[in-house]
Scaffold this active site. Structure first.
Site, PDB file in Angstrom:
ATOM      1  N   ARG A 140      29.034  84.934  92.741  1.00 18.95           N
ATOM      2  CA  ARG A 140      30.304  85.564  92.344  1.00 18.95           C
ATOM      3  C   ARG A 140      30.662  86.748  93.238  1.00 18.95           C
ATOM      4  NH1 ARG A 140      29.031  84.924  85.949  1.00 18.95           N
ATOM      5  NH2 ARG A 140      30.260  83.051  85.526  1.00 18.95           N
TER       6      ARG A 140
ATOM      7  N   PHE B 185      41.436  86.296  75.983  1.00 18.83           N
ATOM      8  CA  PHE B 185      41.616  85.586  77.257  1.00 18.83           C
ATOM      9  C   PHE B 185      41.481  84.061  77.128  1.00 18.83           C
ATOM     10  CE2 PHE B 185      37.214  87.221  76.977  1.00 18.83           C
ATOM     11  CZ  PHE B 185      36.464  86.048  77.104  1.00 18.83           C
TER      12      PHE B 185
ATOM     13  N   GLU C  88      26.552  71.845  76.549  1.00 19.38           N
ATOM     14  CA  GLU C  88      27.469  71.734  77.691  1.00 19.38           C
ATOM     15  C   GLU C  88      27.134  70.526  78.565  1.00 19.38           C
ATOM     16  OE1 GLU C  88      28.564  76.503  77.966  1.00 19.38           O
ATOM     17  OE2 GLU C  88      27.562  75.561  79.664  1.00 19.38           O
TER      18      GLU C  88
ATOM     19  N   THR D 275      29.664  88.306  85.353  1.00 22.38           N
ATOM     20  CA  THR D 275      30.922  87.580  85.097  1.00 22.38           C
ATOM     21  C   THR D 275      32.063  88.110  85.960  1.00 22.38           C
ATOM     22  OG1 THR D 275      30.189  87.335  82.802  1.00 22.38           O
ATOM     23  CG2 THR D 275      32.511  86.892  83.247  1.00 22.38           C
TER      24      THR D 275
ATOM     25  N   ARG E 257      21.841  82.119  86.089  1.00 20.37           N
ATOM     26  CA  ARG E 257      22.664  83.289  85.792  1.00 20.37           C
ATOM     27  C   ARG E 257      22.430  84.419  86.795  1.00 20.37           C
ATOM     28  NH1 ARG E 257      25.567  82.975  81.471  1.00 20.37           N
ATOM     29  NH2 ARG E 257      25.618  85.188  80.939  1.00 20.37           N
TER      30      ARG E 257
ATOM     31  N   TYR F  43      35.407  75.511  75.946  1.00 18.24           N
ATOM     32  CA  TYR F  43      35.306  76.965  75.768  1.00 18.24           C
ATOM     33  C   TYR F  43      35.547  77.391  74.308  1.00 18.24           C
ATOM     34  CZ  TYR F  43      34.955  78.444  80.716  1.00 18.24           C
ATOM     35  OH  TYR F  43      34.528  78.714  81.996  1.00 18.24           O
TER      36      TYR F  43
ATOM     37  N   LYS G  55      34.247  76.150  89.719  1.00 14.78           N
ATOM     38  CA  LYS G  55      35.575  76.263  89.110  1.00 14.78           C
ATOM     39  C   LYS G  55      36.705  75.975  90.122  1.00 14.78           C
ATOM     40  CE  LYS G  55      34.252  79.591  85.535  1.00 14.78           C
ATOM     41  NZ  LYS G  55      34.685  80.835  84.842  1.00 14.78           N
TER      42      LYS G  55
ATOM     43  N   HIS H  94      30.650  78.705  86.628  1.00 12.75           N
ATOM     44  CA  HIS H  94      30.239  78.914  85.235  1.00 12.75           C
ATOM     45  C   HIS H  94      28.799  78.453  85.110  1.00 12.75           C
ATOM     46  CE1 HIS H  94      30.090  78.641  80.845  1.00 12.75           C
ATOM     47  NE2 HIS H  94      29.467  77.483  81.046  1.00 12.75           N
TER      48      HIS H  94
ATOM     49  N   ASN I 161      36.244  83.373  88.880  1.00 15.65           N
ATOM     50  CA  ASN I 161      34.918  83.856  89.287  1.00 15.65           C
ATOM     51  C   ASN I 161      34.029  82.733  89.834  1.00 15.65           C
ATOM     52  OD1 ASN I 161      34.409  82.658  86.859  1.00 15.65           O
ATOM     53  ND2 ASN I 161      33.392  84.388  85.909  1.00 15.65           N
TER      54      ASN I 161
HETATM   55  P1  CMP Z   1      32.444  81.929  82.253  1.00 17.00           P
HETATM   56  O1  CMP Z   1      31.034  82.227  82.559  1.00 17.00           O
HETATM   57  O2  CMP Z   1      32.985  80.610  82.663  1.00 17.00           O
HETATM   58  O3  CMP Z   1      32.675  82.077  80.657  1.00 17.00           O
HETATM   59  C1  CMP Z   1      33.920  82.409  80.105  1.00 17.00           C
HETATM   60  C2  CMP Z   1      34.903  82.907  81.119  1.00 17.00           C
HETATM   61  O4  CMP Z   1      35.969  83.684  80.609  1.00 17.00           O
HETATM   62  C3  CMP Z   1      34.212  83.821  82.091  1.00 17.00           C
HETATM   63  O5  CMP Z   1      33.349  83.073  82.919  1.00 17.00           O
HETATM   64  C4  CMP Z   1      35.407  84.485  82.790  1.00 17.00           C
HETATM   65  O6  CMP Z   1      35.855  83.736  83.910  1.00 17.00           O
HETATM   66  C5  CMP Z   1      36.499  84.425  81.721  1.00 17.00           C
HETATM   67  N1  CMP Z   1      36.921  85.750  81.258  1.00 17.00           N
HETATM   68  C6  CMP Z   1      38.154  86.269  81.375  1.00 17.00           C
HETATM   69  N2  CMP Z   1      38.211  87.500  80.848  1.00 17.00           N
HETATM   70  C7  CMP Z   1      36.983  87.791  80.390  1.00 17.00           C
HETATM   71  C8  CMP Z   1      36.410  88.932  79.742  1.00 17.00           C
HETATM   72  N3  CMP Z   1      37.121  90.025  79.462  1.00 17.00           N
HETATM   73  N4  CMP Z   1      35.081  88.874  79.415  1.00 17.00           N
HETATM   74  C9  CMP Z   1      34.347  87.766  79.695  1.00 17.00           C
HETATM   75  N5  CMP Z   1      34.850  86.650  80.296  1.00 17.00           N
HETATM   76  C10 CMP Z   1      36.151  86.668  80.650  1.00 17.00           C
END
Ligand code: CMP
Length: 136
Positions: free
Chosen positions: A105, A60, A129, A94, A88, A52, A12, A118, A115
């Site tokens: 992370r 968010f 994806e 996350t 993962r 997304y 990212k 992805h 973070n």
């Molecule tokens: P990612 O795995 O890229 O998938 C969706 C992204 O939303 C996640 O990583 C986070 O960076 C972002 N995000 C922001 N707020 C939240 C939340 N409350 N729960 C989950 N993902 C979040």
């Protein structure tokens, strides 16, 4: 029986901005992933919204799309046995605050939004994806 899978990984904007892309790629290689395809790009916001889309009802969503399109990213197709779950595990939770020691992370994530990486959350989403970034 071997269960070779492919998954999509994104480095990212926060990580690319800090020049962590080679370091993060080397973690994947060390963990036995083959980087099958790779490209560095900057998404338009409309593309981030498409990528997304599964999160479009979440509070968010707007900030997430704004952020993913804020700077260059590196999209990769990673291949390995059980690639989706393995990736993962290596990424960690996350929210970097909750990620296990040694995960990407935990080491590099700044916040739940920034973070650093992805990874696809299922085989089905991995296919979607991968196709999103690497339609040949
Ligand atoms: P990612 O795995 O890229 O998938 C969706 C992204 O939303 C996640 O990583 C986070 O960076 C972002 N995000 C922001 N707020 C939240 C939340 N409350 N729960 C989950 N993902 C979040």
């Amino acid at each position: 029986m071997s269960n070779i899978e492919q998954t999509l990984s994104i480095i990212k904007p926060d990580a690319v901005e800090r020049n962590l892309d080679e370091k993060i790629k080397s973690i994947f290689v060390k963990e036995g992933f083959k980087i099958v395809k790779e490209k560095k790009i900057k998404l338009e916001k409309i593309d981030a919204e498409k990528f997304y889309k599964v999160h479009e009802t979440k509070p968010f969503y707007y900030d997430l799309c704004e952020y993913l399109s804020s700077g260059p990213i590196v999209a990769m197709v990673l291949e390995k046995e059980n690639a989706v779950s393995s990736n993962r595990q290596i990424m960690g939770a996350t929210d970097p605050k909750n990620a296990n020691e040694g995960t990407i992370r935990k080491q590099y994530g700044i916040s739940i939004d920034k973070n650093s990486v992805h990874g696809s959350d299922s085989i089905e989403n991995a296919k979607k994806e991968i196709n999103f970034f690497f339609k040949d």
